[in-house]
Structure formats: C-alpha cells, structure tokens
Scaffold this motif. Structure first.
Motif, mmCIF file in Angstrom:
data_model
loop_
_atom_site.group_PDB
_atom_site.id
_atom_site.type_symbol
_atom_site.label_atom_id
_atom_site.label_comp_id
_atom_site.label_asym_id
_atom_site.label_seq_id
_atom_site.Cartn_x
_atom_site.Cartn_y
_atom_site.Cartn_z
ATOM 1 N N GLN A 146 28.095 -69.163 -55.778
ATOM 2 C CA GLN A 146 28.681 -68.666 -54.546
ATOM 3 C C GLN A 146 27.696 -67.388 -54.420
ATOM 4 O OE1 GLN A 146 33.364 -67.400 -54.668
ATOM 5 N NE2 GLN A 146 33.624 -69.658 -55.944
ATOM 6 N N ALA A 147 27.817 -67.058 -53.221
ATOM 7 C CA ALA A 147 27.236 -65.458 -52.382
ATOM 8 C C ALA A 147 27.945 -64.206 -52.958
ATOM 9 C CB ALA A 147 27.389 -65.624 -51.361
ATOM 10 N N THR A 167 30.501 -62.084 -51.223
ATOM 11 C CA THR A 167 31.637 -62.899 -51.411
ATOM 12 C C THR A 167 32.989 -62.314 -52.155
ATOM 13 O OG1 THR A 167 31.359 -65.086 -52.559
ATOM 14 C CG2 THR A 167 33.084 -64.932 -52.123
ATOM 15 N N SER A 186 28.552 -67.864 -43.130
ATOM 16 C CA SER A 186 27.355 -67.260 -44.384
ATOM 17 C C SER A 186 27.781 -67.372 -45.543
ATOM 18 C CB SER A 186 27.153 -65.387 -44.728
ATOM 19 O OG SER A 186 27.890 -64.797 -44.786
ATOM 20 N N TYR A 192 25.533 -70.226 -47.774
ATOM 21 C CA TYR A 192 25.314 -70.479 -48.983
ATOM 22 C C TYR A 192 25.539 -71.236 -50.045
ATOM 23 C CZ TYR A 192 23.689 -67.876 -53.162
ATOM 24 O OH TYR A 192 23.015 -67.205 -54.473
ATOM 25 N N HIS A 201 22.483 -73.715 -51.743
ATOM 26 C CA HIS A 201 22.799 -73.088 -53.372
ATOM 27 C C HIS A 201 23.250 -73.574 -54.544
ATOM 28 C CE1 HIS A 201 21.153 -69.347 -51.070
ATOM 29 N NE2 HIS A 201 20.109 -70.200 -51.917
#
Length: 153
Positions: free
Chosen positions: A39-40, A43, A144, A148, A152
């Motif tokens: 996860q970004a 987050t 976003s 992401y 990823h």
C-alpha cells in the motif's frame, strides 16, 4: 422547508449507501488480502475512512438538498443514481471481488461524476457547491491509493 426535507432524504439515502457498500465489502480492509497488499505510504489509518465518509456524506446531503430545490429534473435524479451505484459498487468490486483494475475504473468514473456536479450542475447553488470539496479531495486520494495498489502489486 423543502430543502430541509430533501437534505434529510439524502442523508438517509447516502448513509444507506455507505451501509450497503460496507456490507458488500465482506470485511474488506480487515482481510489478509488487503492487509498484505503493498500500500501507498500515504494510506491513512483505518479510522480516518469512517470520519471522512461521515463528513463527506453530510456535506454531500446538504449540497443535494440545495441542488434539488433549485432544479428538480430527471437528469439530476439519473446523475445521483449513477453516483450512488458507482460509490456502492466500488466497495464490492475492489474489496469483495478483488478486481483492482475494475475498481480503479469505477472510482475514476465516480470522481469524474462528482467533478461534473461541481462544474456543471452547481450553477444555481452559489457557495453550496463548495460542500463537494471534501468528496472531491477524498476521491482523488482514494483514486491514487487504488492506482498505487494496481501498479505495485
């Protein structure tokens, strides 16, 4: 008085939509699938989602209450229903079915529709259109995060 009644109606519909979406997630954010995703770094913690969506739906309901007093056309009803379906279906698509790409498409459509509300449907609502800003900002962040995860994982 009409605006108050409409706002109350939209509060029921919007929070009902959140409840349906939450039910359709099938414990989404708490599943091993989601917690093990890359996860970004931006987050937010889990509790932020509840606070954000509560605030968003209150603001959105106030906005819709005003919008529907100014212009009550079948087009507005249609746009609201599409928004409702997209908002609810993202939870099912992303968390329940784990279709990250389709989730991204859904959230991009939802984001576009909320921007459409702001720029095209809000001409007669004066400053009420600014009640859409929390929704717009949150959807940009959520988009976003979805993107992401798609890139990823």
């Amino acid at each position: 008085m009409k605006q108050v009644k409409l706002t109350f109606l939209f509060l029921i519909l919007n929070f009902g939509g959140l409840a349906i979406g939450s039910w359709l997630m099938n414990n989404g954010p708490m599943t091993d699938w989601y917690t093990n995703l890359n996860q970004a770094s931006w987050t937010p913690p889990g509790w932020v989602f509840g606070v954000a969506w509560t605030s968003i739906m209150i603001c959105f309901s106030l906005y819709l209450g005003k919008l529907f007093t100014k212009d009550y056309r079948s087009k507005l009803i249609f746009v609201f229903l599409v928004q409702f379906i997209l908002n609810v279906s993202w939870n099912y698509t992303f968390f329940n079915q784990r279709l990250v790409l389709f989730g991204l498409i859904t959230i991009v459509l939802l984001t576009s529709l909320i921007f459409y509300y702001f720029f095209k449907l809000s001409k007669n609502t004066s400053y009420y259109k600014f009640l859409l800003l929390p929704y717009m900002i949150w959807l940009c962040i959520a988009t976003s995060l979805n993107l992401y995860i798609l890139i990823h994982n």
